[in-house]
Design a protein around this motif. Structure first.
Motif, PDB file in Angstrom:
ATOM      1  N   UNK A   1       0.831  -1.205   0.000  1.00 35.75           N
ATOM      2  CA  UNK A   1       0.000   0.000   0.000  1.00 35.75           C
ATOM      3  C   UNK A   1       0.866   1.256   0.000  1.00 35.75           C
ATOM      4  N   UNK A   2       1.956   1.243   0.747  1.00 39.34           N
ATOM      5  CA  UNK A   2       2.822   2.424   0.778  1.00 39.34           C
ATOM      6  C   UNK A   2       3.535   2.615  -0.559  1.00 39.34           C
ATOM      7  N   UNK A   3       3.992   1.536  -1.191  1.00 38.65           N
ATOM      8  CA  UNK A   3       4.643   1.643  -2.504  1.00 38.65           C
ATOM      9  C   UNK A   3       3.643   2.143  -3.538  1.00 38.65           C
ATOM     10  N   UNK A   4       2.431   1.639  -3.499  1.00 35.84           N
ATOM     11  CA  UNK A   4       1.401   2.084  -4.443  1.00 35.84           C
ATOM     12  C   UNK A   4       1.085   3.557  -4.230  1.00 35.84           C
ATOM     13  N   UNK A   5       0.951   3.974  -2.984  1.00 39.20           N
ATOM     14  CA  UNK A   5       0.660   5.380  -2.687  1.00 39.20           C
ATOM     15  C   UNK A   5       1.777   6.287  -3.179  1.00 39.20           C
ATOM     16  N   UNK A   6       3.011   5.921  -2.891  1.00 42.74           N
ATOM     17  CA  UNK A   6       4.138   6.739  -3.355  1.00 42.74           C
ATOM     18  C   UNK A   6       4.224   6.757  -4.878  1.00 42.74           C
ATOM     19  N   UNK A   7       3.900   5.653  -5.512  1.00 37.41           N
ATOM     20  CA  UNK A   7       3.876   5.607  -6.972  1.00 37.41           C
ATOM     21  C   UNK A   7       2.826   6.533  -7.550  1.00 37.41           C
ATOM     22  N   UNK A   8       1.649   6.547  -6.931  1.00 36.69           N
ATOM     23  CA  UNK A   8       0.584   7.444  -7.397  1.00 36.69           C
ATOM     24  C   UNK A   8       0.967   8.902  -7.208  1.00 36.69           C
TER      25      UNK A   8
END
Length: 108
Positions: free
Chosen positions: A89-96
């Motif tokens: 979730x943190x990697x996805x959020x930072x990617x977004x």
């Protein structure tokens, strides 16, 4: 003169961090500490060896019943899954956030 060694709160806790239906609090805490010292991979391998070769024995490691070990492993599996979910979730959020910043920079 007696000296007191500071013991972390977690080590003094009479409860194990998962549902225990196998023994009292003190015994469960000792078993939990013994399994923690061995590590998840070693305990899993020992339980597999027990299931294959000594299925009828009532204990697996250090007089610990297989049910307690299964519950301990299930707890650690849930913890690992939770850590992995948080990481994803943190990697996805930072990617977004990065993708949004790139799109906004492109339109400027």
């Amino acid at each position: 003169m007696t000296s007191h060694i500071a013991v972390p709160h977690r080590a003094r806790s009479p409860r194990v961090p998962f549902e225990n239906r196998w023994t009292s609090g003190h015994q469960a805490r000792e078993w939990n500490c013994e399994l923690d010292q061995l590590g998840v991979a070693n305990v899993r391998a020992m339980l597999c060896e027990h299931e294959v070769h000594h299925r009828d024995d009532p204990v697996v490691i250090f007089e610990i019943p297989p049910g307690f070990i299964r519950d301990w492993l299930a707890f650690h599996d849930r913890q690992a899954a939770r850590r992995q979910l948080i990481w994803r979730a943190s990697v996805l959020s930072l990617g977004l956030v990065a993708a949004s910043a790139a799109v906004l920079a492109a339109f400027r």
